[in-house]
Design a protein around this motif. Sequence first.
Motif, short mmCIF file in Angstrom:
data_model
loop_
_atom_site.label_atom_id
_atom_site.label_comp_id
_atom_site.label_asym_id
_atom_site.label_seq_id
_atom_site.Cartn_x
_atom_site.Cartn_y
_atom_site.Cartn_z
N GLN A 33 0.91 -1.10 0.02
CA GLN A 33 0.01 -0.01 0.03
C GLN A 33 0.87 1.23 -0.07
O GLN A 33 1.92 1.15 0.63
CB GLN A 33 -0.67 -0.08 1.17
N PHE A 34 0.52 2.30 -0.52
CA PHE A 34 1.03 3.58 -0.78
C PHE A 34 0.17 4.63 -0.33
O PHE A 34 -0.84 4.78 -0.80
CB PHE A 34 1.75 3.62 -2.27
N GLN A 35 0.62 5.61 0.51
CA GLN A 35 0.17 6.98 0.90
C GLN A 35 0.97 7.91 -0.07
O GLN A 35 1.97 8.24 0.34
CB GLN A 35 0.03 7.04 2.18
N LYS A 36 0.13 8.89 -0.76
CA LYS A 36 0.50 9.75 -1.31
C LYS A 36 0.00 11.28 -0.97
O LYS A 36 -1.15 11.09 -0.88
CB LYS A 36 0.52 9.75 -2.80
N GLY A 37 0.58 12.29 -0.70
CA GLY A 37 0.11 13.45 -0.45
C GLY A 37 -0.13 13.56 1.14
O GLY A 37 0.60 13.13 2.01
N TYR A 38 -1.19 14.30 1.66
CA TYR A 38 -1.40 14.58 3.02
C TYR A 38 -1.66 13.42 3.85
O TYR A 38 -2.99 12.67 3.08
CB TYR A 38 -2.26 15.71 2.91
N ILE A 39 -1.09 13.40 4.97
CA ILE A 39 -1.75 12.36 5.84
C ILE A 39 -2.52 12.74 7.04
O ILE A 39 -1.93 13.70 7.89
CB ILE A 39 -0.67 11.28 6.48
N LEU A 40 -3.82 12.70 7.10
CA LEU A 40 -4.67 13.30 7.93
C LEU A 40 -4.36 12.73 9.50
O LEU A 40 -4.42 11.51 9.73
CB LEU A 40 -6.09 13.04 7.78
N PRO A 41 -3.74 13.56 10.40
CA PRO A 41 -3.79 12.94 11.70
C PRO A 41 -4.90 12.51 12.28
O PRO A 41 -6.03 13.26 11.98
CB PRO A 41 -3.08 14.42 12.40
N PRO A 42 -4.89 11.62 13.18
CA PRO A 42 -6.09 10.94 13.67
C PRO A 42 -6.75 12.00 14.67
O PRO A 42 -6.17 12.66 15.59
CB PRO A 42 -5.66 9.92 14.66
N GLY A 43 -8.01 12.28 14.47
CA GLY A 43 -8.78 13.38 15.13
C GLY A 43 -8.52 14.85 15.04
O GLY A 43 -9.02 15.75 15.70
N ALA A 44 -8.03 15.05 13.91
CA ALA A 44 -7.75 16.44 13.44
C ALA A 44 -9.07 17.22 13.38
O ALA A 44 -8.87 18.39 13.69
CB ALA A 44 -6.45 16.34 12.39
#
Length: 150
Positions: A33-44
Amino acid sequence: MSAAPLRGMLARWRAVTAVAAVCLALGACAGEQFQKGYILPPGALEQIPIGASQDQVLIVMGTPSTVATLNGEVFYYISQRTERKVAFMNQQVVDQRVIAIYFDRNRQVQRLANYGLKDGRIFDFISRTTPTSGQELSYLTPLFKLLSFN
């Protein structure tokens, strides 16, 4: 030691080696699996109430991927998650999101949106609605088309 037990041990050793080689080869082909761009912090998003200042948003969310002006400023945080089942196959898009934080003219949060695709259409997972027209949709549509290319 006679030749028959030695041949039996050698045959078992070859079988164990073959099984280990197959396991190693299959392990190398496992999905990724690959994540590109912004990673949303939990609970943000829960930390950003309506009326929060633009500075508060920047502290919680960080720098946006892009900014637009639609009757006030809008911060866009863009991300895409892809996977491939086998190491040598092409990546397939699993999820793509555009988090939009809308500000009024006083630079306070007016509205939050978490856009993704549902049934092939842009959908806001916060308000549970599909944008139908206007400046907002004309800005989001090219973003999602851009994201769909790997």
